[in-house]
Enzyme design. Structure first.
Site, PDB file in Angstrom:
ATOM      1  N   TYR A  18      -2.954  -1.797 -10.313  1.00  0.00           N
ATOM      2  CA  TYR A  18      -2.967  -1.799  -8.841  1.00  0.00           C
ATOM      3  C   TYR A  18      -2.175  -2.988  -8.283  1.00  0.00           C
ATOM      4  O   TYR A  18      -1.305  -2.826  -7.418  1.00  0.00           O
ATOM      5  CB  TYR A  18      -4.404  -1.827  -8.321  1.00  0.00           C
ATOM      6  CG  TYR A  18      -4.460  -1.966  -6.825  1.00  0.00           C
ATOM      7  CD1 TYR A  18      -4.812  -3.187  -6.229  1.00  0.00           C
ATOM      8  CD2 TYR A  18      -4.111  -0.902  -5.994  1.00  0.00           C
ATOM      9  CE1 TYR A  18      -4.826  -3.335  -4.856  1.00  0.00           C
ATOM     10  CE2 TYR A  18      -4.117  -1.036  -4.608  1.00  0.00           C
ATOM     11  CZ  TYR A  18      -4.469  -2.258  -4.050  1.00  0.00           C
ATOM     12  OH  TYR A  18      -4.455  -2.399  -2.674  1.00  0.00           O
ATOM     13  N   SER A  42       0.789  -1.239   0.000  1.00  0.00           N
ATOM     14  CA  SER A  42       0.000   0.000   0.000  1.00  0.00           C
ATOM     15  C   SER A  42       0.815   1.281   0.000  1.00  0.00           C
ATOM     16  O   SER A  42       0.271   2.352  -0.275  1.00  0.00           O
ATOM     17  CB  SER A  42      -0.950   0.027   1.197  1.00  0.00           C
ATOM     18  OG  SER A  42      -2.069  -0.757   0.910  1.00  0.00           O
ATOM     19  N   TYR A  62      -4.565   4.058   8.031  1.00  0.00           N
ATOM     20  CA  TYR A  62      -5.950   3.577   8.082  1.00  0.00           C
ATOM     21  C   TYR A  62      -6.618   3.938   9.405  1.00  0.00           C
ATOM     22  O   TYR A  62      -6.440   5.063   9.881  1.00  0.00           O
ATOM     23  CB  TYR A  62      -5.999   2.057   7.803  1.00  0.00           C
ATOM     24  CG  TYR A  62      -5.222   1.728   6.561  1.00  0.00           C
ATOM     25  CD1 TYR A  62      -4.017   1.045   6.629  1.00  0.00           C
ATOM     26  CD2 TYR A  62      -5.656   2.175   5.311  1.00  0.00           C
ATOM     27  CE1 TYR A  62      -3.278   0.783   5.490  1.00  0.00           C
ATOM     28  CE2 TYR A  62      -4.916   1.923   4.162  1.00  0.00           C
ATOM     29  CZ  TYR A  62      -3.737   1.228   4.261  1.00  0.00           C
ATOM     30  OH  TYR A  62      -2.987   0.989   3.121  1.00  0.00           O
ATOM     31  N   LYS A 121       0.543   3.435  -2.967  1.00  0.00           N
ATOM     32  CA  LYS A 121      -0.635   4.287  -3.193  1.00  0.00           C
ATOM     33  C   LYS A 121      -0.259   5.771  -3.205  1.00  0.00           C
ATOM     34  O   LYS A 121      -0.895   6.569  -3.894  1.00  0.00           O
ATOM     35  CB  LYS A 121      -1.698   4.014  -2.121  1.00  0.00           C
ATOM     36  CG  LYS A 121      -2.250   2.583  -2.197  1.00  0.00           C
ATOM     37  CD  LYS A 121      -3.130   2.262  -0.995  1.00  0.00           C
ATOM     38  CE  LYS A 121      -3.717   0.863  -1.074  1.00  0.00           C
ATOM     39  NZ  LYS A 121      -4.491   0.484   0.141  1.00  0.00           N
ATOM     40  N   VAL A 162       1.282  -3.934   3.767  1.00  0.00           N
ATOM     41  CA  VAL A 162       1.234  -5.257   4.409  1.00  0.00           C
ATOM     42  C   VAL A 162       2.497  -6.090   4.132  1.00  0.00           C
ATOM     43  O   VAL A 162       2.667  -7.164   4.698  1.00  0.00           O
ATOM     44  CB  VAL A 162      -0.017  -6.068   3.996  1.00  0.00           C
ATOM     45  CG1 VAL A 162      -1.267  -5.505   4.625  1.00  0.00           C
ATOM     46  CG2 VAL A 162      -0.140  -6.230   2.498  1.00  0.00           C
TER      47      VAL A 162
END
Ligand code: DON
Length: 304
Positions: A189, A61, A240, A64, A258
């Protein structure tokens, strides 16, 4: 600094026992649970390292923030944020819930999976291959590292098992958030998440943002405005549903993955890359968070 980092890695290895290595993406579970490393870069050309800072892992992530920068360069801020919000969702990174229940009709922010898949769909290119190659080339420019590449084993594993992300992609297509081909967006992605890095690569990304989009060789790749947007969303959404607590405990823009990475940004001063694949329940590196918290206290890094 070197001594401090060695001390912090030694101290925090024990906390890795309390976490769990991600296993929902095939191959990720092969990581060494008690691996822990850190790399810090400053603007005087110093590199400080400790522990497993050279171990390769997939960015997941953290990618991103890279695609968000490129999507804004490609489409402008107004278009990007007409398709994805700027608000913390308060939900886990892979939650699909608010896509249906929220009146917003767009993902809450670009850091959750739904938002990142929407952002991936905005990268310009005639097909998935060209789109992703632009992402990789951009990331190579940002980190000044031409050796970056994809871990294709992890990419294939995630593409084959990424059913919830696929569902999010088609949900976003249904709501007009994704205008192009959903499978292209998903390919971009899954590939962006599978780019292999180490803590040094993440520290380079962090220092790039700390210097508002300028590389160590002085090339201005993104505007200060884009850098500010990304750093702000890292603080509010980057970890998050733990982002608020990290803002209090660490106090710098952070983004987790992760694969066990965390990138930290000390504006105008430092880029920090941390690696520790043992994750907390929210998908953030448990050892990495503790090291960053200790470092922030020791060096008074909080921006607040
Ligand atoms: O889509 C996924 O679930 C992974 N490729 C990335 C999730 C992730 O890294 C969440 N961050 N902690």
């Amino acid at each position: 600094m070197q001594e401090l980092l060695s001390k912090l890695v030694k101290k925090n290895i024990v906390i890795t026992k309390e976490g769990k290595v991600a296993d929902y993406i095939p191959e990720l579970d092969k990581a060494k649970k008690d691996a822990l490393g850190i790399c810090i870069l400053d603007n005087d050309g110093n590199i400080y390292t400790a522990g497993d800072w050279e171990t390769k892992f997939t960015i997941q992530s953290i990618s991103k923030i890279v695609t968000l920068m490129l999507a804004i360069l490609d489409n402008g801020e107004e278009y990007v944020f007409s398709k994805v919000g700027m608000e913390p969702s308060g939900d886990p990174f892979n939650s699909i819930r608010k896509l249906e229940t929220s009146s917003r009709k767009k993902p809450y922010n670009p850091m959750i999976n739904a938002g990142a898949i929407a952002v991936a769909s905005m990268i310009k290119g005639k097909d998935a291959r060209e789109k992703f190659n632009r992402v990789l080339d951009f990331f190579k420019k940002v980190t000044e590292d031409d050796s970056l590449d994809v871990n294709y084993k992890i990419y294939c594993g995630e593409s084959e098992t990424g059913n919830k992300n696929r569902a999010m992609g088609y949900f976003l297509k249904n709501d007009g958030i994704i205008e192009g081909n959903v499978e292209d967006a998903l390919e971009v992605y899954f590939k962006q998440c599978s780019i292999e890095v180490n803590a040094y690569t993440l520290a380079k990304l962090g220092l790039f943002l700390a210097n508002n989009g300028r590389t160590s060789s002085g090339e201005q790749i993104i505007t200060q405005k884009i850098a500010t947007i990304v750093k702000t969303l890292m603080v509010t959404c980057g970890m998050y549903d733990l982002s608020g607590e990290i803002a209090v405990r660490v106090g710098i823009p952070c983004k987790s993955g992760v694969g066990g990475g965390i990138v930290g940004v000390v504006p105008g001063k430092l880029g920090i890359g941390v690696y520790g694949p043992s994750l907390d329940k929210k998908g953030n590196s448990i050892g990495g968070i503790h090291i960053l918290e200790d470092l922030s206290k020791e060096l008074k890094l909080s921006i607040f």
